[in-house]
Write a protein that holds these residues in place. Structure first.
Motif, PDB file in Angstrom:
ATOM      1  N   ASP A   1     -15.216  -5.022   2.165  1.00 20.48           N
ATOM      2  CA  ASP A   1     -15.120  -3.628   2.598  1.00 20.48           C
ATOM      3  C   ASP A   1     -14.905  -2.731   1.385  1.00 20.48           C
ATOM      4  OD1 ASP A   1     -12.312  -4.730   2.609  1.00 20.48           O
ATOM      5  OD2 ASP A   1     -11.910  -2.586   2.832  1.00 20.48           O
TER       6      ASP A   1
ATOM      7  N   HIS B   1      -2.394  -3.157   9.360  1.00 17.64           N
ATOM      8  CA  HIS B   1      -3.426  -3.978   8.718  1.00 17.64           C
ATOM      9  C   HIS B   1      -4.691  -3.985   9.576  1.00 17.64           C
ATOM     10  CE1 HIS B   1      -4.968  -7.115   6.066  1.00 17.64           C
ATOM     11  NE2 HIS B   1      -5.364  -7.771   7.135  1.00 17.64           N
TER      12      HIS B   1
ATOM     13  N   SER C   1     -12.002   0.472   7.972  1.00 21.29           N
ATOM     14  CA  SER C   1     -12.695   0.252   6.705  1.00 21.29           C
ATOM     15  C   SER C   1     -14.083  -0.348   6.880  1.00 21.29           C
ATOM     16  CB  SER C   1     -11.848  -0.654   5.810  1.00 21.29           C
ATOM     17  OG  SER C   1     -12.349  -0.660   4.498  1.00 21.29           O
TER      18      SER C   1
ATOM     19  N   GLN D   1     -11.015  -9.474  -1.988  1.00 20.01           N
ATOM     20  CA  GLN D   1     -10.574  -9.265  -3.371  1.00 20.01           C
ATOM     21  C   GLN D   1     -11.007 -10.434  -4.253  1.00 20.01           C
ATOM     22  OE1 GLN D   1      -6.309  -8.477  -3.185  1.00 20.01           O
ATOM     23  NE2 GLN D   1      -6.630  -7.018  -1.527  1.00 20.01           N
TER      24      GLN D   1
ATOM     25  N   HIS E   1      -4.388   5.225  -8.518  1.00 23.62           N
ATOM     26  CA  HIS E   1      -4.109   5.120  -9.942  1.00 23.62           C
ATOM     27  C   HIS E   1      -4.724   3.849 -10.517  1.00 23.62           C
ATOM     28  CE1 HIS E   1      -0.612   2.839  -8.442  1.00 23.62           C
ATOM     29  NE2 HIS E   1      -0.325   2.458  -9.658  1.00 23.62           N
TER      30      HIS E   1
ATOM     31  N   VAL F   1       1.324   2.261  -3.495  1.00 24.36           N
ATOM     32  CA  VAL F   1       0.113   2.892  -4.041  1.00 24.36           C
ATOM     33  C   VAL F   1       0.046   4.346  -3.576  1.00 24.36           C
ATOM     34  CG1 VAL F   1      -2.408   2.815  -4.090  1.00 24.36           C
ATOM     35  CG2 VAL F   1      -1.097   0.688  -4.125  1.00 24.36           C
TER      36      VAL F   1
ATOM     37  N   HIS G   1      -5.701  -1.712  -3.862  1.00 21.12           N
ATOM     38  CA  HIS G   1      -5.030  -2.986  -3.601  1.00 21.12           C
ATOM     39  C   HIS G   1      -4.898  -3.828  -4.868  1.00 21.12           C
ATOM     40  CE1 HIS G   1      -6.947  -1.803   0.330  1.00 21.12           C
ATOM     41  NE2 HIS G   1      -5.674  -1.556   0.450  1.00 21.12           N
TER      42      HIS G   1
ATOM     43  N   THR H   1      -6.388  -0.690   9.575  1.00 20.71           N
ATOM     44  CA  THR H   1      -7.092  -0.473   8.310  1.00 20.71           C
ATOM     45  C   THR H   1      -8.420  -1.216   8.287  1.00 20.71           C
ATOM     46  OG1 THR H   1      -4.982  -0.209   7.174  1.00 20.71           O
ATOM     47  CG2 THR H   1      -6.899  -0.659   5.791  1.00 20.71           C
ATOM     48  N   LEU H   2      -8.407  -2.459   8.776  1.00 21.30           N
ATOM     49  CA  LEU H   2      -9.660  -3.211   8.849  1.00 21.30           C
ATOM     50  C   LEU H   2     -10.666  -2.483   9.734  1.00 21.30           C
ATOM     51  CD1 LEU H   2      -8.377  -6.898   9.274  1.00 21.30           C
ATOM     52  CD2 LEU H   2      -9.395  -5.873   7.228  1.00 21.30           C
TER      53      LEU H   2
ATOM     54  N   SER I   1     -18.849  -1.445   4.379  1.00 21.31           N
ATOM     55  CA  SER I   1     -18.245  -0.197   4.864  1.00 21.31           C
ATOM     56  C   SER I   1     -19.208   0.979   4.830  1.00 21.31           C
ATOM     57  CB  SER I   1     -17.018   0.163   4.007  1.00 21.31           C
ATOM     58  OG  SER I   1     -16.026  -0.823   4.112  1.00 21.31           O
TER      59      SER I   1
ATOM     60  N   GLN J   1       0.818  -1.202   0.000  1.00 21.31           N
ATOM     61  CA  GLN J   1       0.000   0.000   0.000  1.00 21.31           C
ATOM     62  C   GLN J   1       0.857   1.259   0.000  1.00 21.31           C
ATOM     63  OE1 GLN J   1      -3.033   0.410  -0.609  1.00 21.31           O
ATOM     64  NE2 GLN J   1      -3.366   2.538  -0.007  1.00 21.31           N
TER      65      GLN J   1
ATOM     66  N   ILE K   1      -4.358   0.893 -11.221  1.00 23.00           N
ATOM     67  CA  ILE K   1      -4.313  -0.481 -10.708  1.00 23.00           C
ATOM     68  C   ILE K   1      -5.468  -0.752  -9.756  1.00 23.00           C
ATOM     69  CG2 ILE K   1      -1.803  -0.578 -10.982  1.00 23.00           C
ATOM     70  CD1 ILE K   1      -1.619  -0.574  -7.879  1.00 23.00           C
TER      71      ILE K   1
ATOM     72  N   LEU L   1     -11.613  -3.192  -0.320  1.00 22.17           N
ATOM     73  CA  LEU L   1     -11.233  -4.594  -0.523  1.00 22.17           C
ATOM     74  C   LEU L   1      -9.860  -4.887   0.083  1.00 22.17           C
ATOM     75  CD1 LEU L   1     -12.470  -4.499  -4.196  1.00 22.17           C
ATOM     76  CD2 LEU L   1     -13.656  -5.648  -2.319  1.00 22.17           C
ATOM     77  N   VAL L   2      -9.769  -4.685   1.368  1.00 23.59           N
ATOM     78  CA  VAL L   2      -8.478  -4.809   2.060  1.00 23.59           C
ATOM     79  C   VAL L   2      -8.011  -6.259   2.141  1.00 23.59           C
ATOM     80  CG1 VAL L   2      -7.286  -4.504   4.263  1.00 23.59           C
ATOM     81  CG2 VAL L   2      -8.783  -2.705   3.401  1.00 23.59           C
ATOM     82  N   THR L   3      -8.928  -7.174   2.406  1.00 24.07           N
ATOM     83  CA  THR L   3      -8.473  -8.559   2.596  1.00 24.07           C
ATOM     84  C   THR L   3      -8.403  -9.296   1.261  1.00 24.07           C
ATOM     85  OG1 THR L   3     -10.672  -9.503   2.880  1.00 24.07           O
ATOM     86  CG2 THR L   3      -9.617  -8.600   4.859  1.00 24.07           C
ATOM     87  N   LYS L   4      -7.535 -10.283   1.214  1.00 26.38           N
ATOM     88  CA  LYS L   4      -7.413 -11.070  -0.012  1.00 26.38           C
ATOM     89  C   LYS L   4      -8.722 -11.820  -0.287  1.00 26.38           C
ATOM     90  CE  LYS L   4      -4.357 -10.999  -2.123  1.00 26.38           C
ATOM     91  NZ  LYS L   4      -3.991  -9.935  -3.100  1.00 26.38           N
TER      92      LYS L   4
ATOM     93  N   LEU M   1      -1.348  14.781  -1.356  1.00 28.89           N
ATOM     94  CA  LEU M   1      -0.972  13.612  -2.147  1.00 28.89           C
ATOM     95  C   LEU M   1       0.533  13.636  -2.434  1.00 28.89           C
ATOM     96  CD1 LEU M   1      -2.364  11.180  -3.366  1.00 28.89           C
ATOM     97  CD2 LEU M   1      -2.798  12.507  -5.434  1.00 28.89           C
TER      98      LEU M   1
ATOM     99  N   VAL N   1      -2.354  -4.863   4.725  1.00 32.85           N
ATOM    100  CA  VAL N   1      -3.066  -3.718   4.137  1.00 32.85           C
ATOM    101  C   VAL N   1      -3.357  -3.951   2.650  1.00 32.85           C
ATOM    102  CG1 VAL N   1      -3.223  -1.203   4.133  1.00 32.85           C
ATOM    103  CG2 VAL N   1      -1.664  -2.311   5.709  1.00 32.85           C
ATOM    104  N   GLY N   2      -3.937  -5.107   2.357  1.00 32.86           N
ATOM    105  CA  GLY N   2      -4.421  -5.357   1.010  1.00 32.86           C
ATOM    106  C   GLY N   2      -3.481  -6.122   0.109  1.00 32.86           C
TER     107      GLY N   2
ATOM    108  N   HIS O   1       2.629   6.536  -5.345  1.00 32.39           N
ATOM    109  CA  HIS O   1       2.681   6.530  -6.807  1.00 32.39           C
ATOM    110  C   HIS O   1       2.698   7.946  -7.368  1.00 32.39           C
ATOM    111  CE1 HIS O   1       0.935   6.484 -10.892  1.00 32.39           C
ATOM    112  NE2 HIS O   1       1.649   5.382 -11.026  1.00 32.39           N
ATOM    113  N   ARG O   2       1.782   8.752  -6.903  1.00 26.15           N
ATOM    114  CA  ARG O   2       1.690  10.123  -7.401  1.00 26.15           C
ATOM    115  C   ARG O   2       2.951  10.917  -7.056  1.00 26.15           C
ATOM    116  NH1 ARG O   2      -1.672  12.929 -10.930  1.00 26.15           N
ATOM    117  NH2 ARG O   2      -1.553  15.126 -10.478  1.00 26.15           N
TER     118      ARG O   2
ATOM    119  N   GLU P   1      -5.313   4.599   3.377  1.00 26.10           N
ATOM    120  CA  GLU P   1      -6.256   4.205   2.333  1.00 26.10           C
ATOM    121  C   GLU P   1      -6.878   5.440   1.685  1.00 26.10           C
ATOM    122  OE1 GLU P   1      -7.449   0.954   1.390  1.00 26.10           O
ATOM    123  OE2 GLU P   1      -5.548   0.447   2.312  1.00 26.10           O
ATOM    124  N   GLU P   2      -7.063   6.465   2.477  1.00 26.35           N
ATOM    125  CA  GLU P   2      -7.651   7.689   1.959  1.00 26.35           C
ATOM    126  C   GLU P   2      -6.802   8.859   2.429  1.00 26.35           C
ATOM    127  OE1 GLU P   2     -11.869   8.143   2.329  1.00 26.35           O
ATOM    128  OE2 GLU P   2     -12.157   5.996   2.545  1.00 26.35           O
ATOM    129  N   LEU P   3      -6.888   9.946   1.708  1.00 25.65           N
ATOM    130  CA  LEU P   3      -6.015  11.076   2.013  1.00 25.65           C
ATOM    131  C   LEU P   3      -6.403  11.764   3.313  1.00 25.65           C
ATOM    132  CD1 LEU P   3      -5.658  12.633  -1.532  1.00 25.65           C
ATOM    133  CD2 LEU P   3      -3.966  11.324  -0.235  1.00 25.65           C
TER     134      LEU P   3
END
Lengths: 287, 287
Positions: free
Chosen positions: B249, A169, A176, B258, B41, A60, B46, A172-173, B216, A57, B43, B252-255, A272, A200-201, A63-64, A265-267
């Motif tokens: 959620d 993790h 979320s 997903q 972005h 992710v 997650h 985050t759960l 969520s 994560q 992808i 989609l944090v958990t596998k 950013l 975390v995903g 990335h920006r 997960e969110e800003l």
């Protein structure tokens, strides 16, 4: 489909130089995705920069940041490559394929892309988080190491990092799901094996977990073939102590307040692209 | 060897960025467009868009996962369009690019969070869209939504923290009436009447609509059949896929989450493809 994108107009070429051209590289069974930013001027590169993203994560979230950093460096005359390790981002593979040794080889493959392009000018690697650690490990092993490394908040204590990922993790759960499950936190506290397979995903397969677990301060950066610049939060005492022990290879330790959550997960109002971080990395990456 | 993915630039001055995933084997008559959820972005949260694209590819569905203008690796737009119109123009450029490469001229569009709102608007505007999946898109609370939300929260309370948590559980239920679940965009959400008319129009056109809600968004969607209660007697209800999925959620944090999302999306997309006629010929794909 062909292996490279078509660039067919002057306007498109100018734009691509600034925002990056997508490309694929690496072995057939380990195709990697990258974005190549050529010098915006269209002239020869003054330097070449390879950006090594962090893990999961964090990659992710950053990335920006890396895109903007690459664009700014390209405007300063650099040839810059951003890329995704195998099993991450847009590269082939699944996150269950993640392995530390393979990611070191991916850095080497990305380095080869930079070496194939442009004039012979210094190559600098810049990495963040686990990406900084991977870059240091790879630099000690590749045939053509970088001229210099910039490491931002490197992971120097794998066990502490894995513990922080477990904590994040569960946080985050809890954030979320509308209905959090109290057993998550109980398991985090009471069962060391809970929440170790994913963070975390993203999957943390056993070989990767073992490799990260083996990262210790005394081993990181020990065989560096080049100088490094370290960027760390002023309160990150372990990294500052580690940098002090490395001695002569460390050109400088630049303080940079860690004022954003790398796995967010969110800003939630955070920038950013944090301005201070961008300025710091820009100044250190420019030759 | 299976065909590989291809990073592309496309759209006006090639400002938009994306990755094409060709169909593996016999190509289905629809393609799929995946794009940003909020500021993540292409992808996806997650890496869900990457997982979805590759799973769809194995079922013969070509995809483009793309960044809207100003997000991910796409350059900001130079037009003066307002954000929603710009997003739709970007998505239309994406569908055209996917058509050029794969030959398909009908599309399903998968939208998570804010992307669900764009998918909905796109389907109303562009007849090439043959299916939309809206994950945590617009929600329409009923008189039962908040009582059920509060009741379910109360069931989770621990005795030791009861007073504080009771208050929190009740307060959390008072989250306002806005139908949009997105925290990113500020487009006005459709009224119930507008949504009902739009969905009727879409299903009359043969557009496959899939509406999913995660665990969520309890304040806005808290039980199975809520959509049926909110739109009692509406014609579209017989024709849409609808599911309340509290084990998933929002990001989609958990596998496990997903996997379920990908399975549901692929199942729906394949059914939609089959409703849209015969298999399209494989295009002479070149980017």
């Amino acid at each position: 489909m062909t292996a490279t994108a078509v660039i067919d107009s002057p306007d498109a070429r100018a734009l691509m130089r600034s925002v990056g051209v997508p490309l694929h590289f690496g072995p057939v069974d380990r195709r990697l995705f990258g974005m190549l930013h050529e010098p915006a001027s269209g002239g020869d590169a003054r330097e070449r920069v390879l950006l090594c993203p962090p893990f999961g994560q964090e990659a992710v979230r950053l990335h920006r940041f890396f895109r903007v950093l690459a664009e700014r460096l390209s405007r300063q005359g650099a040839l810059v490559l951003r890329f995704d390790y195998f099993g991450t981002g847009d590269s082939e593979g699944s996150d269950a394929d993640g392995d530390y040794g393979g990611w070191m080889a991916d850095v080497d493959a990305a380095q080869a892309v930079l070496q194939e392009r442009g004039p012979v000018v210094p190559v600098l690697w810049a990495g963040a988080g686990l990406g900084a650690t991977i870059a240091m490990s790879a630099a000690a092993r590749v045939a053509a190491p970088p001229a210099r490394l910039v490491v931002w908040e490197p992971v120097i204590d794998g066990r502490a990092y894995l513990a922080s990922l477990r904590e994040r993790h569960v946080e985050t759960l809890e954030a979320s799901y509308s209905l959090w499950d109290p057993s998550w936190r109980r398991a985090l506290t009471r069962r060391p094996d809970a929440f170790t397979a994913e963070a975390v995903g993203f999957a943390v397969p056993v070989p990767l977990r073992e490799a990260i677990h083996a990262i210790e301060p005394d081993g990181v950066g020990r065989d560096l073939p080049c100088d490094i610049d370290v960027v760390a939060d002023p309160e990150n005492a372990p990294v500052r102590a580690w940098a002090a022990r490395l001695g002569g290879r460390v050109r400088q330790v630049t303080p940079l307040a860690n004022d954003f959550e790398w796995t967010a997960e969110e800003l939630r109002g955070a920038a950013l692209v944090p301005t201070a971080a961008l300025k710091t990395l820009l100044s250190l990456c420019a030759t | 060897m299976k065909p590989g993915e291809l990073g592309v630039r496309f759209g006006p001055s090639r400002r938009l960025a994306g990755v094409l995933t060709p169909a593996h084997g016999a190509q289905q008559p629809v393609g799929c467009v995946l794009f940003n959820a909020g500021v993540v972005h292409r992808i996806g949260p997650h890496r869900i868009n990457v997982q979805t694209a590759r799973a769809l590819s194995r079922q013969g569905i070509a995809t483009l996962r793309m960044d809207l203008s100003g997000i991910g690796d796409s350059a900001p737009a130079q037009s003066t369009l307002e954000p929603r119109a710009q997003a739709l123009a970007d998505l239309q450029a994406g569908m055209s690019r996917l058509h050029e490469v794969s030959g398909v001229d009908r599309f399903v569009v998968v939208g998570i969070c804010s992307a669900a709102e764009h998918a909905y608007a796109l389907a109303l505007e562009d007849a090439r869209v043959r299916g939309i999946l809206m994950f945590d898109g617009f929600a329409f609370p009923t008189p039962l939504t908040r009582p059920i939300c509060r009741f379910r929260r109360l069931l989770r309370l621990r005795v030791a923290t009861l007073p504080r948590r009771v208050t929190q559980a009740i307060m959390d239920g008072d989250a306002g009436d806005a139908a949009s679940l997105s925290t990113v965009l500020v487009h006005p959400a459709p009224s119930r009447d507008e949504f009902r008319a739009a969905l009727d129009q879409l299903v009359d056109r043969g557009v496959a609509v899939n509406i999913m809600y995660s665990g969520s968004v309890l304040e806005r969607h808290s039980y199975s059949w809520q959509l049926h209660h909110a739109f009692r007697g509406a014609r579209f209800l017989d024709d849409v896929d609808y599911a309340y999925l509290p084990a998933l959620d929002h990001t989609l944090v958990t596998k496990a989450a997903q996997r379920e999302f990908v399975e549901r999306t692929v199942d729906w997309a394949v059914r939609t493809a089959r409703r849209n006629g015969t298999t399209a010929p494989l295009a002479s794909a070149s980017a």
